[in-house]
Write a protein that holds these residues in place. Structure first.
Motif, PDB file in Angstrom:
ATOM      1  N   HIS A   1       0.932  -1.237   0.076  1.00  0.00           N
ATOM      2  CA  HIS A   1       0.075   0.119   0.141  1.00  0.00           C
ATOM      3  C   HIS A   1       0.922   1.238  -0.037  1.00  0.00           C
ATOM      4  O   HIS A   1       0.475   2.474   0.279  1.00  0.00           O
ATOM      5  CB  HIS A   1      -0.780   0.108   1.151  1.00  0.00           C
ATOM      6  CG  HIS A   1      -1.592  -1.095   1.409  1.00  0.00           C
ATOM      7  ND1 HIS A   1      -2.645  -1.280   0.630  1.00  0.00           N
ATOM      8  CD2 HIS A   1      -1.432  -2.343   2.232  1.00  0.00           C
ATOM      9  CE1 HIS A   1      -3.410  -2.696   1.001  1.00  0.00           C
ATOM     10  NE2 HIS A   1      -2.549  -3.324   2.000  1.00  0.00           N
ATOM     11  N   GLN A   2       2.285   1.173  -0.156  1.00  0.00           N
ATOM     12  CA  GLN A   2       3.032   2.276  -0.021  1.00  0.00           C
ATOM     13  C   GLN A   2       2.754   3.262   1.178  1.00  0.00           C
ATOM     14  O   GLN A   2       3.159   4.349   1.313  1.00  0.00           O
ATOM     15  CB  GLN A   2       2.966   3.043  -1.228  1.00  0.00           C
ATOM     16  CG  GLN A   2       3.275   2.747  -2.744  1.00  0.00           C
ATOM     17  CD  GLN A   2       2.535   1.551  -3.064  1.00  0.00           C
ATOM     18  OE1 GLN A   2       0.973   1.813  -3.174  1.00  0.00           O
ATOM     19  NE2 GLN A   2       3.191   0.292  -3.704  1.00  0.00           N
ATOM     20  N   ILE A   3       2.492   2.591   2.585  1.00  0.00           N
ATOM     21  CA  ILE A   3       2.305   3.147   3.539  1.00  0.00           C
ATOM     22  C   ILE A   3       4.025   3.057   4.427  1.00  0.00           C
ATOM     23  O   ILE A   3       4.374   1.851   4.638  1.00  0.00           O
ATOM     24  CB  ILE A   3       1.183   2.620   4.384  1.00  0.00           C
ATOM     25  CG1 ILE A   3       0.129   2.663   3.712  1.00  0.00           C
ATOM     26  CG2 ILE A   3       1.397   3.158   5.864  1.00  0.00           C
ATOM     27  CD1 ILE A   3      -1.061   1.861   4.384  1.00  0.00           C
ATOM     28  N   GLN A   4       4.459   4.342   4.660  1.00  0.00           N
ATOM     29  CA  GLN A   4       5.706   4.348   5.343  1.00  0.00           C
ATOM     30  C   GLN A   4       5.463   4.958   6.665  1.00  0.00           C
ATOM     31  O   GLN A   4       4.399   5.550   7.135  1.00  0.00           O
ATOM     32  CB  GLN A   4       6.688   5.139   4.690  1.00  0.00           C
ATOM     33  CG  GLN A   4       7.002   4.639   3.280  1.00  0.00           C
ATOM     34  CD  GLN A   4       7.730   5.655   2.434  1.00  0.00           C
ATOM     35  OE1 GLN A   4       8.300   6.733   3.135  1.00  0.00           O
ATOM     36  NE2 GLN A   4       8.238   5.176   1.374  1.00  0.00           N
ATOM     37  N   VAL A   5       6.248   4.686   7.853  1.00  0.00           N
ATOM     38  CA  VAL A   5       6.523   5.211   8.985  1.00  0.00           C
ATOM     39  C   VAL A   5       7.140   6.560   8.899  1.00  0.00           C
ATOM     40  O   VAL A   5       8.244   6.800   8.234  1.00  0.00           O
ATOM     41  CB  VAL A   5       7.387   4.220   9.636  1.00  0.00           C
ATOM     42  CG1 VAL A   5       7.542   4.775  11.046  1.00  0.00           C
ATOM     43  CG2 VAL A   5       6.875   2.879   9.955  1.00  0.00           C
ATOM     44  N   SER A   6       6.522   7.391   9.568  1.00  0.00           N
ATOM     45  CA  SER A   6       7.164   8.859   9.380  1.00  0.00           C
ATOM     46  C   SER A   6       7.599   9.089  10.788  1.00  0.00           C
ATOM     47  O   SER A   6       8.750   9.738  10.745  1.00  0.00           O
ATOM     48  CB  SER A   6       5.984  10.096   9.300  1.00  0.00           C
ATOM     49  OG  SER A   6       4.853   9.832  10.357  1.00  0.00           O
ATOM     50  N   THR A   7       7.136   8.544  11.952  1.00  0.00           N
ATOM     51  CA  THR A   7       7.741   8.656  13.461  1.00  0.00           C
ATOM     52  C   THR A   7       7.671   7.345  13.973  1.00  0.00           C
ATOM     53  O   THR A   7       6.628   6.571  13.820  1.00  0.00           O
ATOM     54  CB  THR A   7       7.372   9.700  14.106  1.00  0.00           C
ATOM     55  OG1 THR A   7       5.779   9.426  14.311  1.00  0.00           O
ATOM     56  CG2 THR A   7       7.255  10.908  13.451  1.00  0.00           C
ATOM     57  N   MET A   8       8.474   6.875  14.935  1.00  0.00           N
ATOM     58  CA  MET A   8       8.590   5.735  15.381  1.00  0.00           C
ATOM     59  C   MET A   8       9.244   5.820  16.756  1.00  0.00           C
ATOM     60  O   MET A   8      10.399   6.408  16.835  1.00  0.00           O
ATOM     61  CB  MET A   8       9.222   4.589  14.827  1.00  0.00           C
ATOM     62  CG  MET A   8       9.375   3.274  15.422  1.00  0.00           C
ATOM     63  SD  MET A   8       9.963   2.014  14.488  1.00  0.00           S
ATOM     64  CE  MET A   8       8.509   1.617  13.454  1.00  0.00           C
ATOM     65  N   SER A   9       8.863   5.496  17.902  1.00  0.00           N
ATOM     66  CA  SER A   9       9.459   5.429  19.260  1.00  0.00           C
ATOM     67  C   SER A   9       9.321   3.854  19.617  1.00  0.00           C
ATOM     68  O   SER A   9       7.969   3.271  19.705  1.00  0.00           O
ATOM     69  CB  SER A   9       8.745   5.961  20.171  1.00  0.00           C
ATOM     70  OG  SER A   9       9.147   6.173  21.268  1.00  0.00           O
ATOM     71  N   ILE A  10      10.288   3.176  19.978  1.00  0.00           N
ATOM     72  CA  ILE A  10      10.307   1.778  20.367  1.00  0.00           C
ATOM     73  C   ILE A  10      10.994   1.683  21.940  1.00  0.00           C
ATOM     74  O   ILE A  10      12.062   2.068  21.926  1.00  0.00           O
ATOM     75  CB  ILE A  10      11.203   0.880  19.268  1.00  0.00           C
ATOM     76  CG1 ILE A  10      10.637   1.111  18.006  1.00  0.00           C
ATOM     77  CG2 ILE A  10      10.986  -0.586  19.980  1.00  0.00           C
ATOM     78  CD1 ILE A  10      11.062   0.197  17.081  1.00  0.00           C
TER      79      ILE A  10
END
Length: 160
Positions: free
Chosen positions: A133-142
């Motif tokens: 779906h061409q969905i990307q992560v723009s921010t991530m906190s793990i």
């Protein structure tokens, strides 16, 4: 040379045969065997490089084919369908039992919080979202949990 001439004929013959045998062994172990071993190693390297080249050629052809394919217009979908897509994709597969919270953030973004999820399953899910779906992560906190392969994640997904 005088010493050699003073030896009995059978001693000279034995000494010459021994010298020839020793010379043959030295030639084999110091020159021939290392040469054959090096050649075999190089042949193996060439075979490996050929298979890598074939794989790269196939991958390059696939990349070119994908580049010429028309892009989907999924970026024009409303927020609700992105939200539904994310929600639906987390209800099936490995993430279905994960404790999660999904909410819209702006027009083309969705925020997803997982209290505890398998890092491996999360990465697979993100890869599928991008590939399908061409969905990307723009921010991530793990944050790492105390269990192996378990993390707490806060991320924002966006269609690019």
């Amino acid at each position: 040379m005088n010493w050699f001439k003073q030896l009995a004929p059978h001693e000279r013959r034995t000494l010459m045969i021994g010298t020839i045998a020793l010379s043959s062994l030295l030639f084999y172990f110091l020159i021939w065997e290392p040469f054959v071993t090096a050649r075999t190693q190089l042949e193996n390297i060439v075979a490996s490089q050929k298979s890598t080249l074939q794989w790269m050629n196939k991958a390059a052809a696939e990349v070119q084919q994908l580049q010429h394919r028309p892009q989907t217009t999924s970026a024009k979908k409303p927020v609700q369908s992105l939200l539904n897509l994310i929600d639906k994709s987390t209800r099936i597969g490995a993430l279905r039992n994960a404790n999660k919270q999904i909410e819209a953030k702006g027009k083309q973004e969705v925020r997803v919080n997982f209290e505890e999820v398998s890092f491996t399953d999360l990465m697979r899910w993100l890869g599928q979202l991008y590939n399908q779906h061409q969905i990307q992560v723009s921010t991530m906190s793990i944050e790492q949990k105390h269990k192996p392969d378990k993390v707490k994640v806060r991320l924002t997904l966006k269609i690019f």
